[in-house]
Design an enzyme around this catalytic site. Structure first.
Site, PDB file in Angstrom:
ATOM      1  N   SER A   2       0.859  -1.166   0.000  1.00 14.72           N
ATOM      2  CA  SER A   2       0.000   0.000   0.000  1.00 14.72           C
ATOM      3  C   SER A   2       0.897   1.217   0.000  1.00 14.72           C
ATOM      4  CB  SER A   2      -0.903  -0.012   1.223  1.00 14.72           C
ATOM      5  OG  SER A   2      -0.172  -0.166   2.385  1.00 14.72           O
ATOM      6  N   GLY A 229      -1.914  -2.340   9.990  1.00 11.69           N
ATOM      7  CA  GLY A 229      -2.572  -2.157   8.706  1.00 11.69           C
ATOM      8  C   GLY A 229      -1.767  -2.521   7.476  1.00 11.69           C
ATOM      9  N   ASP A 230      -0.479  -2.845   7.637  1.00 12.96           N
ATOM     10  CA  ASP A 230       0.312  -3.129   6.437  1.00 12.96           C
ATOM     11  C   ASP A 230       1.482  -4.060   6.751  1.00 12.96           C
ATOM     12  OD1 ASP A 230       0.924  -2.998   3.752  1.00 12.96           O
ATOM     13  OD2 ASP A 230       1.999  -1.099   3.873  1.00 12.96           O
ATOM     14  N   LEU A 231       1.190  -5.167   7.442  1.00  7.26           N
ATOM     15  CA  LEU A 231       2.251  -6.139   7.748  1.00  7.26           C
ATOM     16  C   LEU A 231       2.518  -6.975   6.502  1.00  7.26           C
ATOM     17  CD1 LEU A 231       1.294  -7.229  11.384  1.00  7.26           C
ATOM     18  CD2 LEU A 231       3.229  -5.793  10.674  1.00  7.26           C
ATOM     19  N   ASN A 232       3.134  -6.334   5.518  1.00 10.32           N
ATOM     20  CA  ASN A 232       3.393  -7.041   4.267  1.00 10.32           C
ATOM     21  C   ASN A 232       4.801  -7.623   4.227  1.00 10.32           C
ATOM     22  OD1 ASN A 232       5.305  -5.204   2.971  1.00 10.32           O
ATOM     23  ND2 ASN A 232       3.592  -3.834   2.554  1.00 10.32           N
TER      24      ASN A 232
END
Length: 377
Positions: A2, A229-232
């Protein structure tokens, strides 16, 4: 994956400081002498890896940092950047491998600085964060052990933030129309034109409609929390804690990029972690069970939360893929990069729908159940 807030034809300016300007900035704002500097990749901000030299008798501190220069749009929300930075400091104090800021000469965690002499004299928020060692998950051969650990991390992180983080800036995390919050999958309607007319668009339209009918009405029954929200796969760093090359054991050594933090629900974080770990696996449909087992070792999900997982994972795939296509239209110079990511994501989303919710859930829940009677794989 994101890219911060939604970039719809706004006056968004990515900083473009030279290495010389960045070096001077570190000296002027933070009082540190840079001995080595190199740019780090970033989509909408500008990051530099810097090493500083310390004179004898200088105060103790780290020698390596990331100079983070936030884009002009996000720099207009100091409360939000404050909340993100305070959360990082809180998590570090709680034992999580999170970066912490080096204070400015004035004793602040960030400073609003004028950028280059471009049009409009943009201002950018500047922070100097400790550099975290490790390898991004995207660059290792993943295994079930690290999927379990990441599930555990996702639950532990949200639990700590939600139960113990009480800084005044936290109110800025109520981001109602934030495009990357999973509750906002229905907002994809306005960007879906970017897909053109094809089978991919049909699947995303199905996801959005099912999401409206089956997930939105149940949100009030999910347990609310603060989401990273963005544990990529690029925002989690790991190092190997064993010498075995055949079966390496990994531990998380760094958690990066808190710019997508917002109020949401515990089950959102589980779904986001599952989606991004699927991208890193040769057997993507099995991944969810290992991530879920790790997550539920800290925070078991309710039946209603579990029942929403399939559509939440599908929703996150849809967000990532639709916004990538939309962004590629706005910034065609990045199209090749964006579409490489999309190819894998589309394949996984299509497979999920071909196999069907019932079969995918059966795989996930049976795998997770197997952990209850044994140590993590």
């Amino acid at each position: 994956m994101s890219s911060g807030s939604d970039r719809q034809a706004q006056t968004f300016t990515k900083p473009a400081l030279s290495e010389k300007e960045a070096t001077e900035l570190v000296d002027r704002v933070f009082g540190l002498k840079v001995s080595w500097i190199r740019p780090l990749p970033s989509y909408d901000d500008q990051n530099f890896h810097v090493r500083v030299s310390r004179s004898k008798g200088a105060a103790e501190g780290a020698d390596e940092y990331v100079l983070k220069i936030t884009n002009s749009e996000d720099s207009q929300e100091p409360d939000l950047i404050e909340a993100q930075t305070q959360a990082m400091m809180f998590l570090s104090a709680e034992g999580f491998p999170s970066a912490t800021p080096h204070l400015t000469k004035g004793g602040n965690i960030m400073s609003l600085e004028s950028g280059d002499a471009g049009p409009g004299n943009k201002k950018y928020m500047v922070r100097l964060l400790t550099y975290l060692p490790g390898t991004p998950v995207a660059k290792i051969a993943t295994n079930t052990q690290i999927f379990y650990e990441i599930g555990k991390l996702a639950a532990s992180l949200d639990k700590a933030l939600s139960e113990k983080f009480h800084h005044p800036s936290v109110k800025s995390l109520h981001r109602g129309q934030f495009i990357w919050n999973l509750a906002n999958v229905p907002l994809l309607d306005q960007y879906i034109y970017a897909l053109g007319q094809n089978k991919y668009r049909e699947v995303v339209e199905q996801v959005i409609e099912q999401f409206k009918g089956k997930v939105i009405p149940k949100l009030s029954s999910f347990r609310a929390c603060i989401n990273h929200g963005d544990l990529n796969d690029h925002n989690i760093l790991v190092d190997s804690s064993s010498a075995s090359l055949e079966n390496p054991q990994y531990r998380v050594s760094g958690i990066l990029d808190f710019s997508d933090m917002s109020y949401g629900y515990y089950v959102f974080e589980a779904a986001i972690a599952i989606m991004y770990m699927m991208i890193e696996s040769s057997d993507p449909l099995s991944v969810g069970g290992h991530v879920l087992a790790g997550f539920e070792s800290v925070l078991p999900l309710s039946e209603e939360e579990r029942g929403a997982l399939f559509l939440l994972v599908s929703g996150r795939f849809s967000q990532s893929l639709v916004i990538a296509a939309h962004t590629a239209l706005l910034y065609p110079e990045n199209e090749e990069y964006l579409m490489i990511t999309a190819k894998t994501g589309w394949k996984h989303l299509m497979t999920m729908f071909e196999v069907g919710q019932e079969a995918v859930e059966k795989t996930w829940f049976e795998t997770a159940a197997a952990y209850a009677s044994r140590a993590p794989a």
